[in-house]
Structure formats: structure tokens, C-alpha cells
Scaffold this motif. Structure first.
Motif, mmCIF file in Angstrom:
data_model
loop_
_atom_site.group_PDB
_atom_site.id
_atom_site.type_symbol
_atom_site.label_atom_id
_atom_site.label_comp_id
_atom_site.label_asym_id
_atom_site.label_seq_id
_atom_site.Cartn_x
_atom_site.Cartn_y
_atom_site.Cartn_z
ATOM 1 N N GLY A 248 5.789 -4.649 4.764
ATOM 2 C CA GLY A 248 5.862 -4.386 3.336
ATOM 3 C C GLY A 248 4.482 -4.165 2.740
ATOM 4 O O GLY A 248 3.471 -4.710 3.216
ATOM 5 N N ARG A 249 4.429 -3.353 1.694
ATOM 6 C CA ARG A 249 3.136 -2.969 1.114
ATOM 7 C C ARG A 249 2.336 -4.180 0.640
ATOM 8 O O ARG A 249 1.115 -4.245 0.830
ATOM 9 N N GLU A 250 2.994 -5.161 0.046
ATOM 10 C CA GLU A 250 2.270 -6.304 -0.505
ATOM 11 C C GLU A 250 1.560 -7.093 0.593
ATOM 12 O O GLU A 250 0.370 -7.420 0.471
ATOM 13 N N GLN A 251 2.273 -7.394 1.685
ATOM 14 C CA GLN A 251 1.661 -8.142 2.784
ATOM 15 C C GLN A 251 0.550 -7.343 3.451
ATOM 16 O O GLN A 251 -0.528 -7.868 3.748
ATOM 17 N N VAL A 252 0.830 -6.070 3.728
ATOM 18 C CA VAL A 252 -0.170 -5.236 4.404
ATOM 19 C C VAL A 252 -1.406 -5.073 3.526
ATOM 20 O O VAL A 252 -2.545 -5.089 4.024
ATOM 21 N N ALA A 253 -1.206 -4.941 2.232
ATOM 22 C CA ALA A 253 -2.341 -4.796 1.310
ATOM 23 C C ALA A 253 -3.269 -6.002 1.390
ATOM 24 O O ALA A 253 -4.503 -5.855 1.419
ATOM 25 N N ARG A 254 -2.697 -7.201 1.444
ATOM 26 C CA ARG A 254 -3.537 -8.399 1.541
ATOM 27 C C ARG A 254 -4.355 -8.388 2.827
ATOM 28 O O ARG A 254 -5.545 -8.737 2.833
ATOM 29 N N HIS B 255 3.443 3.360 2.513
ATOM 30 C CA HIS B 255 4.864 3.370 2.181
ATOM 31 C C HIS B 255 5.299 1.967 1.785
ATOM 32 O O HIS B 255 4.710 0.970 2.210
ATOM 33 N N GLU B 256 6.320 1.885 0.957
ATOM 34 C CA GLU B 256 6.801 0.581 0.499
ATOM 35 C C GLU B 256 7.169 -0.342 1.662
ATOM 36 O O GLU B 256 6.958 -1.558 1.615
ATOM 37 N N ASP B 257 7.708 0.244 2.743
ATOM 38 C CA ASP B 257 8.148 -0.544 3.898
ATOM 39 C C ASP B 257 7.162 -0.458 5.066
ATOM 40 O O ASP B 257 7.559 -0.612 6.223
ATOM 41 N N VAL B 258 5.911 -0.237 4.778
ATOM 42 C CA VAL B 258 4.899 -0.102 5.819
ATOM 43 C C VAL B 258 4.820 -1.366 6.669
ATOM 44 O O VAL B 258 5.075 -2.484 6.197
ATOM 45 N N ARG B 259 4.465 -1.168 7.952
ATOM 46 C CA ARG B 259 4.265 -2.294 8.863
ATOM 47 C C ARG B 259 2.881 -2.190 9.490
ATOM 48 O O ARG B 259 2.418 -1.106 9.822
ATOM 49 N N LEU B 260 2.261 -3.352 9.652
ATOM 50 C CA LEU B 260 0.953 -3.449 10.295
ATOM 51 C C LEU B 260 1.047 -4.477 11.408
ATOM 52 O O LEU B 260 1.491 -5.605 11.188
ATOM 53 N N LEU C 110 1.730 6.410 4.861
ATOM 54 C CA LEU C 110 1.614 5.633 6.092
ATOM 55 C C LEU C 110 2.798 4.675 6.184
ATOM 56 O O LEU C 110 3.005 3.848 5.295
ATOM 57 N N THR C 111 3.572 4.805 7.253
ATOM 58 C CA THR C 111 4.709 3.911 7.443
ATOM 59 C C THR C 111 4.438 2.843 8.492
ATOM 60 O O THR C 111 5.132 1.828 8.531
ATOM 61 N N GLU C 112 3.446 3.070 9.355
ATOM 62 C CA GLU C 112 3.120 2.050 10.357
ATOM 63 C C GLU C 112 1.685 2.220 10.823
ATOM 64 O O GLU C 112 1.206 3.336 11.034
ATOM 65 N N ILE C 113 0.995 1.084 10.957
ATOM 66 C CA ILE C 113 -0.349 1.034 11.517
ATOM 67 C C ILE C 113 -0.293 0.045 12.685
ATOM 68 O O ILE C 113 0.028 -1.131 12.485
ATOM 69 N N THR C 114 -0.577 0.527 13.872
ATOM 70 C CA THR C 114 -0.585 -0.324 15.054
ATOM 71 C C THR C 114 -2.012 -0.368 15.568
ATOM 72 O O THR C 114 -2.533 0.629 16.061
#
Length: 316
Positions: free
Chosen positions: A237-243, A221-226, A295-299
Motif C-alpha cells: 500500500g502507498r502509505e506503508q511504502v511511502a514511509r 499506485h495505491e496498491d503498490v508493494r515493496l 509503480l505497482t511493485e518494487i522488488t
């Protein structure tokens, strides 16, 4: 109780599961809940002759459990951690938080409403939320809102007055409402995995095992959190999580993933085989939040010691 051992053993078998969950809600840690349940029954055994039967055995044990947890929370300086203003708490800033295996949940729920409340109040989001509360407010919130005890019983359990209980509950609600105006909607996990969610989990597994981070990034999701614990980091955010995913999925070694469930949510156990290894070894438990088919959150919990609690193999 008459103080005879068979009765006490029966008490242990009957209440151990729900007391474990209670201590977990209070402390946020599976390992600490395990230690505290042992302490509860040790304290109960030592004081069994003083139990006069003025309350039920269950109430007596909850009093011991709650006070044992309060003692720990007051002593432990780590619990003073607070999320920065304007952000939500996460496992990255609360390194003691751990997932809870669904198979161990003391869950004989009599009706759908009770089941829904149980799911919400065991979710990682709820556990992280109540870590913001002072110890006594947390205890009152759990006893009143989760266990639905009357204010009079809660007051007796923590040795205070009914007005003090009501005031503590009001302050706890105010703290949570400031951060989560939608209340339960902000931390409730999905009701049950549907076929679309199951397909997404398979894509998650395939992406890791095929070392294809782009396949996983496509379902974020665009606002995903990891968040990765203990105290490794958090990304929004997708950009940070993608990295973060591109680095973690392709540089450590090869992956094998097994599905499981934790805190009423889908989860995956990640096994890693480094270049020098002959087998895949436990590495990370990832608890997922899925909404809108994404996916909106991965913990993620890099705590291999938790794998046995989930009934997972020690290697693959």
C-alpha cells in the motif's frame, strides 16, 4: 559423443546458457544456477563414456541439470518457506531469490508467442510463485509448461510414469490457480517500455539523486508493494511504502542510479555514497513493475555481489 574433449567443449558452449536459465527457474537464485551449471558439466564429463545416444545430448544434459537441482531442493531446509495464507510470496520471505540479468538470457525466440511465454516464466512473480511448489511438481511444471516437453519425455527424465507426470502437473496448476486466478496476467511483465514508462524511470532516478522521496511517492499506485531482500522486509500500500522510502532515500547517504533490465523488467542499479565515502558504491538492484503509468511493485535486492553479472561498474 565419442568422449573426446573438443566435442564436449562444443556441447558446453552450445547448451550452457539455456541450462543456466533452467537451473535458475528451478532454484530461483542466479548464484546457485551458476554453481549448478558447473556441477552439471562436471557430472556430464565424468559420465560421458556411459552416454549411449538413446536420447539427444540436450535431453541428457537436462536430465543431469534437473536431478542436480532436485537434489539441492530436497536437501535445503530454506526451501520449505511458505507465504502466509492469503498473501503472495515475495523476496522478503524467500531470501534466496535473486534477479537475473536480461543480457544473459538464452533467448533465441522464434516467434512472438514463444517470446511472451519466456518473458512470463522468467519474471520475478513467476519465480516467486513456483517456489510454493514441491520440487518434483516444480520440475514437471517447468519441463511441461515452459519447455513444452511431451509427458513421455518428462517421465523418462525424472524416472517416473506418464500418469504421475500428469498428476504432478495438475496439482501444480491447482496451487498456482488458487493464488493467481488470472494466471499469466498476474505475473507477466509489461511487453516493452513505452515513452510514459521511460519518463517514470527518469522520475525514479531523479527522485533518488535529488533526495526527494515525495517525487517518487507521487508515482506509486495505491496498491503498490515493496519487498527488500535478503529478509529485510515488505510493505504493501502507498502509505506503508511511502514511509519506507522516506527513511531509505534520505538517511543512508547520496544516491546515483543506473538503468538496467532484469527478468524481462526495467531495473535500476543503486549506488550509495555514505558521508565517509569518496565514491558511490554498489548497494541495491531494484526490479520494477509498472502498470497504468504508475509503480505497482518494487522488488529490491541489497546484494552488491550481483552487480558484475549485470555488467555494472564496481563504483561511480
Amino acid at each position: 559423443m565419442n568422449g573426446d574433449e573438443p566435442d564436449f567443449d562444443d556441447l558446453t558452449r552450445r547448451y550452457r546458457g539455456e541450462l543456466h536459465v533452467h537451473c535458475y527457474r528451478m532454484l530461483g537464485s542466479y548464484d546457485e544456477a551458476e554453481d549448478h551449471v558447473q556441477e552439471v558439466f562436471l557430472r556430464a564429463w565424468r559420465s560421458r563414456e556411459n552416454f549411449q545416444g538413446r536420447s539427444s545430448a540436450r535431453t541428457w544434459l537436462y536430465r543431469i541439470a534437473t536431478n542436480a537441482c532436485l537434489d539441492t531442493l530436497r536437501r535445503d531446509a530454506r526451501r520449505a518457506t511458505r507465504a502466509p495464507s492469503g498473501t503472495e510470496p515475495s523476496v522478503a520471505v524467500m531470501p534466496w531469490l535473486q534477479p537475473y540479468p536480461d543480457a544473459e538470457l538464452a533467448a533465441d525466440q522464434p516467434d512472438p508467442e514463444t517470446t511472451a511465454v519466456s518473458r512470463e516464466t522468467i519474471s520475478l512473480a513467476f519465480l516467486a510463485a513456483i517456489q510454493l511448489l514441491p520440487p518434483r511438481q516444480r520440475a514437471v511444471l517447468i519441463l511441461r509448461d515452459v519447455l513444452t516437453w511431451p509427458a513421455t519425455e518428462v517421465a523418462a527424465l525424472i524416472e517416473t510414469t506418464v500418469p504421475a507426470v500428469n498428476s504432478a502437473l495438475q496439482r501444480a496448476h491447482a496451487t498456482l490457480n488458487r493464488r493467481w486466478p488470472r494466471g499469466r496476467l498476474d505475473w507477466a511483465p509489461a511487453i516493452e517500455p513505452d515513452p510514459e514508462q521511460s519518463r517514470l524511470l527518469q522520475r525514479y532516478i531523479a527522485a533518488h539523486e535529488q533526495a526527494d522521496p515525495e517525487a517518487l511517492i507521487a508515482v506509486l499506485h495505491e496498491d503498490v508493494r515493496l519487498s527488500i531482500s535478503p529478509a529485510i522486509g515488505q510493505w504493501a500500500g502507498r502509505e506503508q511504502v511511502a514511509r519506507a522510502l522516506r527513511a531509505g532515500m534520505t538517511t543512508l547517504g547520496r544516491w546515483r542510479l543506473l538503468p538496467t533490465t532484469a527478468n524481462g523488467q526495467p531495473a535500476l542499479a543503486g549506488y550509495l555514497r555514505r558521508p565517509t565515502d569518496e565514491a558511490f558504491h554498489p548497494f541495491v538492484l531494484s526490479v520494477l513493475h509498472i502498470e497504468y503509468g504508475q509503480l505497482t511493485e518494487i522488488t529490491a535486492f541489497e546484494q552488491p555481489s550481483l552487480f558484475p553479472a549485470f555488467g555494472l561498474p564496481t563504483s561511480l
